[in-house]
Design an enzyme around this catalytic site. Structure first.
Site, PDB file in Angstrom:
ATOM      1  N   GLY A 140       0.774  -1.253  -0.212  1.00 18.43           N
ATOM      2  CA  GLY A 140       0.001   0.117   0.033  1.00 18.43           C
ATOM      3  C   GLY A 140       0.939   1.244   0.046  1.00 18.43           C
TER       4      GLY A 140
ATOM      5  N   LEU B  47      -2.396   6.901   1.748  1.00 17.04           N
ATOM      6  CA  LEU B  47      -2.310   8.020   2.715  1.00 17.04           C
ATOM      7  C   LEU B  47      -0.932   7.504   3.739  1.00 17.04           C
ATOM      8  CD1 LEU B  47      -3.217  10.381   4.322  1.00 17.04           C
ATOM      9  CD2 LEU B  47      -4.740   9.155   5.278  1.00 17.04           C
ATOM     10  N   VAL B  48      -1.289   6.483   4.146  1.00 16.86           N
ATOM     11  CA  VAL B  48      -0.413   5.701   5.364  1.00 16.86           C
ATOM     12  C   VAL B  48       1.066   5.463   4.438  1.00 16.86           C
ATOM     13  CG1 VAL B  48       0.121   4.487   7.573  1.00 16.86           C
ATOM     14  CG2 VAL B  48      -2.065   5.377   6.991  1.00 16.86           C
ATOM     15  N   GLY B  49       0.838   4.259   3.442  1.00 19.36           N
ATOM     16  CA  GLY B  49       1.942   3.844   2.782  1.00 19.36           C
ATOM     17  C   GLY B  49       2.942   4.576   2.607  1.00 19.36           C
TER      18      GLY B  49
ATOM     19  N   SER C 142      -7.348  -0.317  12.728  1.00 18.66           N
ATOM     20  CA  SER C 142      -8.254   0.883  12.530  1.00 18.66           C
ATOM     21  C   SER C 142      -8.924   0.985  13.946  1.00 18.66           C
ATOM     22  CB  SER C 142      -9.278   0.961  11.622  1.00 18.66           C
ATOM     23  OG  SER C 142     -10.269   1.841  11.930  1.00 18.66           O
ATOM     24  N   SER C 143      -9.196   1.970  14.504  1.00 18.94           N
ATOM     25  CA  SER C 143      -9.881   2.176  15.773  1.00 18.94           C
ATOM     26  C   SER C 143     -11.385   2.036  15.766  1.00 18.94           C
ATOM     27  CB  SER C 143      -9.740   3.734  16.401  1.00 18.94           C
ATOM     28  OG  SER C 143     -10.506   4.629  15.250  1.00 18.94           O
ATOM     29  N   CYS C 144     -11.735   1.655  14.443  1.00 12.59           N
ATOM     30  CA  CYS C 144     -13.217   1.280  14.305  1.00 12.59           C
ATOM     31  C   CYS C 144     -13.412  -0.214  14.861  1.00 12.59           C
ATOM     32  CB  CYS C 144     -13.743   1.437  12.826  1.00 12.59           C
ATOM     33  SG  CYS C 144     -13.038   0.061  11.757  1.00 12.59           S
TER      34      CYS C 144
ATOM     35  N   TYR D 131     -15.821  -3.652   7.868  1.00 14.07           N
ATOM     36  CA  TYR D 131     -14.374  -3.209   8.038  1.00 14.07           C
ATOM     37  C   TYR D 131     -13.786  -3.562   9.026  1.00 14.07           C
ATOM     38  CZ  TYR D 131     -10.377  -0.432   7.420  1.00 14.07           C
ATOM     39  OH  TYR D 131      -9.041   0.139   7.344  1.00 14.07           O
TER      40      TYR D 131
ATOM     41  N   LYS E   6     -10.395  -6.137  10.098  1.00 13.37           N
ATOM     42  CA  LYS E   6      -9.522  -5.652  11.011  1.00 13.37           C
ATOM     43  C   LYS E   6      -9.327  -6.513  12.221  1.00 13.37           C
ATOM     44  CE  LYS E   6      -7.680  -2.721   8.175  1.00 13.37           C
ATOM     45  NZ  LYS E   6      -6.422  -2.964   7.391  1.00 13.37           N
TER      46      LYS E   6
ATOM     47  N   THR F 117      -5.914   6.019  15.003  1.00 17.56           N
ATOM     48  CA  THR F 117      -7.157   6.839  15.066  1.00 17.56           C
ATOM     49  C   THR F 117      -7.547   7.096  13.627  1.00 17.56           C
ATOM     50  OG1 THR F 117      -8.362   8.730  16.350  1.00 17.56           O
ATOM     51  CG2 THR F 117      -6.061   9.067  15.690  1.00 17.56           C
ATOM     52  N   ASN F 118      -8.392   8.142  13.438  1.00 17.21           N
ATOM     53  CA  ASN F 118      -8.744   8.647  12.266  1.00 17.21           C
ATOM     54  C   ASN F 118      -7.383   9.576  11.633  1.00 17.21           C
ATOM     55  OD1 ASN F 118     -11.679   8.211  12.244  1.00 17.21           O
ATOM     56  ND2 ASN F 118     -11.487   9.363  14.245  1.00 17.21           N
TER      57      ASN F 118
ATOM     58  N   HIS G 114     -12.673   9.912   3.707  1.00  9.18           N
ATOM     59  CA  HIS G 114     -13.208  10.241   5.129  1.00  9.18           C
ATOM     60  C   HIS G 114     -13.494  11.420   5.578  1.00  9.18           C
ATOM     61  CE1 HIS G 114     -10.908   6.306   5.528  1.00  9.18           C
ATOM     62  NE2 HIS G 114     -11.892   6.094   6.415  1.00  9.18           N
TER      63      HIS G 114
ATOM     64  N   ARG H 281     -14.538  13.152  17.764  1.00  9.12           N
ATOM     65  CA  ARG H 281     -13.486  12.568  16.909  1.00  9.12           C
ATOM     66  C   ARG H 281     -12.025  12.970  17.439  1.00  9.12           C
ATOM     67  NH1 ARG H 281     -16.984  10.003  16.814  1.00  9.12           N
ATOM     68  NH2 ARG H 281     -18.190   8.861  15.178  1.00  9.12           N
TER      69      ARG H 281
ATOM     70  N   ASP I 241     -24.700   9.624  12.402  1.00 13.99           N
ATOM     71  CA  ASP I 241     -23.427  10.080  13.199  1.00 13.99           C
ATOM     72  C   ASP I 241     -22.581   9.343  13.409  1.00 13.99           C
ATOM     73  OD1 ASP I 241     -24.110  13.003  13.638  1.00 13.99           O
ATOM     74  OD2 ASP I 241     -25.306  12.476  15.485  1.00 13.99           O
TER      75      ASP I 241
END
Length: 311
Positions: free
Chosen positions: A11, A15-17, A108-110, A137, A141, A165-166, A180, A210, A270
């Site tokens: 990846g 974004l992160v990779g 992920s924090s989800c 998702y 994870k 986190t996000n 997101h 958040r 929400d």
């Protein structure tokens, strides 16, 4: 990790990779491998095995995933669980078969229950019902981090997992349906200003709280933990600070310079009412975040403006 160790970032364009690749190079690592989706389909077990057999990476950052916000997760739940399980199973399984020395799985924090006590400690995992809008998702994870733990337990591997986190930052996804909240709002306000649209509608009541982490900080934490942490407990990565969605929207509106009206559509979901991570374990290992939210969003907006023509 040695500076010449062969490191695979799955990846690496995301974004992160991409942030991990930049951080590795900044820290002096020179033997970094990355493959685009066109070059290597991580959901294809035959292709993944061929890659590991040929390249034999020593270290792996598993940052590849099918991701999206509330809308995308609501529309495509089957895709989210199926694709992510395939990617994880293939990469972790081949990492074991081809004797990768250490692997980091990014979750992920989800993964945490919808009505979790706050701030959220790592031990709250599987203590309640998940948030419905991203359950598929989250289940993928959770399976990934548990797989890492079970491989460590049964085979003595060195696989670690982190739950950010996000996230937001350069190379974010600004797609109108799959992005997101931070990139979605940046794009909404920018386009509304460019087209003289008098108001911007935002999903939900604006009251949920958040936490947000700049992607460059996330990468810094990932590389730090690959260099310094070994254990079978996964770790939260965040700032320990929170803001309401309304407060976030007002901040981004001001940064972008949009002068129209904000409208919150409370008929839309929400999601989880509050979500802030307890990052005390990470801090005890020696890492804390560096970029404050406003500064990070300003940097993200500058990147968006420079690259908007490609989005």
């Amino acid at each position: 990790m040695k500076r010449y160790s062969k490191i695979y970032v799955a990846g690496h364009k995301g974004l992160v990779g991409s942030a991990i690749v930049r951080k590795l190079k900044e820290n002096g690592y020179s033997n970094i491998i990355g493959k685009t989706h066109g070059e290597l389909d991580l959901a294809n077990s035959t292709e993944v095995e061929g890659f590991f057999k040929k390249e034999k990476p020593e270290y792996v950052f598993l940052a590849a995933a099918k991701v999206g916000g509330i809308l995308a997760n609501s529309i495509y739940p089957a895709d989210f669980i199926y694709e992510n399980l395939r990617i994880q199973n293939n990469v972790i399984g081949m990492a074991y078969k081809y004797e990768v020395k250490k692997l980091m799985f990014l979750g992920s924090s989800c993964i945490y229950p919808k009505l979790c006590p706050q701030p959220i400690k790592e031990e709250y995992l599987l203590s309640g019902y998940l948030e419905e809008t991203n359950e598929a998702y989250a289940l993928a994870k959770i399976s990934g981090l548990k797989m890492c733990q079970f491989f460590n337990k049964q085979y003595g591997t060195n696989y670690i997992s982190v739950m950010p986190t996000n996230l937001y930052g350069p190379y974010d996804n600004f797609h109108p349906q799959n992005s997101h909240v931070v990139p979605a709002l940046i794009k909404k306000f920018y386009e509304a200003g460019e087209n003289s649209i008098p108001e911007v509608v935002i999903w939900g009541s604006g009251t949920p709280l958040r936490e947000f982490l700049y992607s460059e900080d996330m990468a810094d934490a990932c590389v730090y933990l690959m260099e310094n942490y070994k254990g079978n407990n996964f770790l939260n990565i965040g700032t320990g600070k929170e803001i309401t969605i309304r407060g976030l929207a007002e901040m981004i509106k001001e940064i972008v310079g949009y002068e129209g009206k904000l409208v919150f559509d409370s008929s839309k979901p929400d999601g989880t009412p509050r979500k802030i991570l307890d990052v005390s374990k990470l801090e005890n290992i020696g890492w804390t975040y560096k970029t404050e939210l406003r500064c990070g969003i300003e940097k993200s907006y500058e990147w968006f403006k420079q690259n908007y023509g490609n989005k």
